[in-house]
Design a protein around this motif. Structure first.
Motif, PDB file in Angstrom:
ATOM      1  N   LEU A  24      50.725  38.090  73.105  1.00 54.75           N
ATOM      2  CA  LEU A  24      50.659  38.371  71.894  1.00 54.75           C
ATOM      3  C   LEU A  24      51.436  39.198  71.062  1.00 54.75           C
ATOM      4  CD1 LEU A  24      47.737  38.582  69.977  1.00 54.75           C
ATOM      5  CD2 LEU A  24      47.669  40.827  70.684  1.00 54.75           C
ATOM      6  N   THR A  28      54.157  37.353  68.197  1.00 52.99           N
ATOM      7  CA  THR A  28      53.577  37.013  66.759  1.00 52.99           C
ATOM      8  C   THR A  28      54.450  37.917  65.762  1.00 52.99           C
ATOM      9  OG1 THR A  28      52.407  39.217  67.551  1.00 52.99           O
ATOM     10  CG2 THR A  28      51.184  37.267  67.740  1.00 52.99           C
ATOM     11  N   ALA A  31      53.593  34.140  61.971  1.00 46.77           N
ATOM     12  CA  ALA A  31      52.254  33.414  62.121  1.00 46.77           C
ATOM     13  C   ALA A  31      52.434  31.909  62.530  1.00 46.77           C
ATOM     14  CB  ALA A  31      51.594  33.121  60.668  1.00 46.77           C
ATOM     15  N   ASN A  33      54.657  31.140  64.990  1.00 47.34           N
ATOM     16  CA  ASN A  33      54.754  31.271  66.444  1.00 47.34           C
ATOM     17  C   ASN A  33      53.454  31.681  67.048  1.00 47.34           C
ATOM     18  OD1 ASN A  33      57.638  30.889  66.044  1.00 47.34           O
ATOM     19  ND2 ASN A  33      58.089  33.207  66.440  1.00 47.34           N
ATOM     20  N   GLY A  34      52.759  32.420  66.335  1.00 46.22           N
ATOM     21  CA  GLY A  34      51.322  32.501  66.780  1.00 46.22           C
ATOM     22  C   GLY A  34      50.522  31.427  66.953  1.00 46.22           C
ATOM     23  N   THR A 135      43.824  32.160  69.310  1.00 47.82           N
ATOM     24  CA  THR A 135      44.547  31.541  68.400  1.00 47.82           C
ATOM     25  C   THR A 135      44.483  32.112  67.044  1.00 47.82           C
ATOM     26  OG1 THR A 135      44.576  29.224  69.365  1.00 47.82           O
ATOM     27  CG2 THR A 135      45.266  29.270  67.095  1.00 47.82           C
ATOM     28  N   LEU A 138      45.984  35.537  67.384  1.00 47.48           N
ATOM     29  CA  LEU A 138      47.377  35.424  67.398  1.00 47.48           C
ATOM     30  C   LEU A 138      48.067  35.082  65.805  1.00 47.48           C
ATOM     31  CD1 LEU A 138      48.119  33.131  70.312  1.00 47.48           C
ATOM     32  CD2 LEU A 138      49.029  35.363  70.158  1.00 47.48           C
ATOM     33  N   VAL A 139      47.229  34.253  65.160  1.00 52.99           N
ATOM     34  CA  VAL A 139      47.824  33.803  63.692  1.00 52.99           C
ATOM     35  C   VAL A 139      47.572  34.912  62.804  1.00 52.99           C
ATOM     36  CG1 VAL A 139      47.174  32.553  61.669  1.00 52.99           C
ATOM     37  CG2 VAL A 139      47.387  31.416  64.092  1.00 52.99           C
ATOM     38  N   GLY A 142      50.159  37.696  63.798  1.00 58.24           N
ATOM     39  CA  GLY A 142      51.413  37.424  63.226  1.00 58.24           C
ATOM     40  C   GLY A 142      51.665  37.242  61.662  1.00 58.24           C
ATOM     41  N   GLU A 146      54.154  39.259  59.625  1.00 56.01           N
ATOM     42  CA  GLU A 146      55.205  38.384  58.776  1.00 56.01           C
ATOM     43  C   GLU A 146      55.001  38.723  57.584  1.00 56.01           C
ATOM     44  OE1 GLU A 146      56.465  33.778  57.904  1.00 56.01           O
ATOM     45  OE2 GLU A 146      54.529  34.241  59.382  1.00 56.01           O
ATOM     46  N   GLY A 187      54.293  45.655  66.002  1.00 56.94           N
ATOM     47  CA  GLY A 187      52.784  45.017  66.303  1.00 56.94           C
ATOM     48  C   GLY A 187      52.215  45.790  66.922  1.00 56.94           C
TER      49      GLY A 187
END
Length: 224
Positions: A24, A28, A31, A33-34, A135, A138-139, A142, A146, A187
């Protein structure tokens, strides 16, 4: 409905179980990559739930954990090879973290707790919804990192995932970002704020439910 709520919120892999924090925080930075890691993990969760449910009556209880790990390792290897063949650029970015999906405690945990005890359809759906919840986490992480760290969103999505994802690439004008959020300490900070936010929302929702319950239990007032 209960499975959906568990996977997306109540028993979310990241925000409730605090599992899979290594990939995680490692992948991240963006987004994109996540999203890539989340989709790969979802594929493994679905396939492992289906496979272990099918094999649950054939695996002796004494060796179930090694057998589950073997099945998961086989699936991860196939996913790794497929990503290398079809989304090679993303495969290069995620690197070692794709094979390390084997060590994701959430996948082995769902195999032991759910798939080894339930029929195929619920086990497959459980894998799917747990993967979707992972998911989304993660998104979300990320995306925040980002935007704050680079002033972009889903940068390079078309390169890593294909031309169909070009429409989701965004860039914030006149903002170069803060390097801190692109680094591991950033992070940890973002994850901490997101976990705290979920706790606050959970408490508010529980208070709201208790208020509704008290209102429904209160005796009705009748005017004579």
């Amino acid at each position: 409905m209960a499975l959906t709520k568990d996977g997306l919120w109540d028993n979310n892999v990241v925000f409730s179980q605090l599992l899979a924090l290594c990939p995680l925080l490692a992948v991240t930075g963006t987004a994109t990559n996540g999203l890539g890691m989340g989709l790969a993990s979802t594929a493994v969760l679905i396939a492992s739930g289906l496979s272990i449910s099918l094999l649950r009556n054939l695996i002796p209880p004494d060796v179930r954990i090694p057998a589950f790990v073997l099945v998961i390792a086989l699936i991860v290897t196939l996913v790794d090879m497929a990503m290398n063949a079809w989304v090679h650029e993303l495969h290069k970015v995620l690197g070692l973290f794709i094979p390390l999906i084997v060590t994701n405690c959430a996948i082995l945990g769902r195999a032991e707790i759910f798939a080894s005890k339930k029929p195929v359809a619920p086990s497959t759906y459980d894998g799917f919804i747990m993967g979707v919840g992972f998911t989304l986490a993660l998104v979300a992480l990320g995306a925040v990192r980002e935007v704050l760290g680079a002033g972009t969103l889903f940068a390079g999505a078309s390169i890593l995932l294909g031309d169909a994802f070009k429409s989701i690439e965004m860039n914030i004008p006149a903002y170069d970002g803060m390097l801190l959020f692109a680094l591991p300490p950033g992070g940890f900070m973002v994850l901490g704020f997101m976990l705290a936010g979920k706790r606050v929302l959970d408490k508010k929702m529980e208070t709201w439910r208790q208020g509704r319950a008290l209102q429904s239990d209160a005796p009705a007032c009748h005017t004579v």
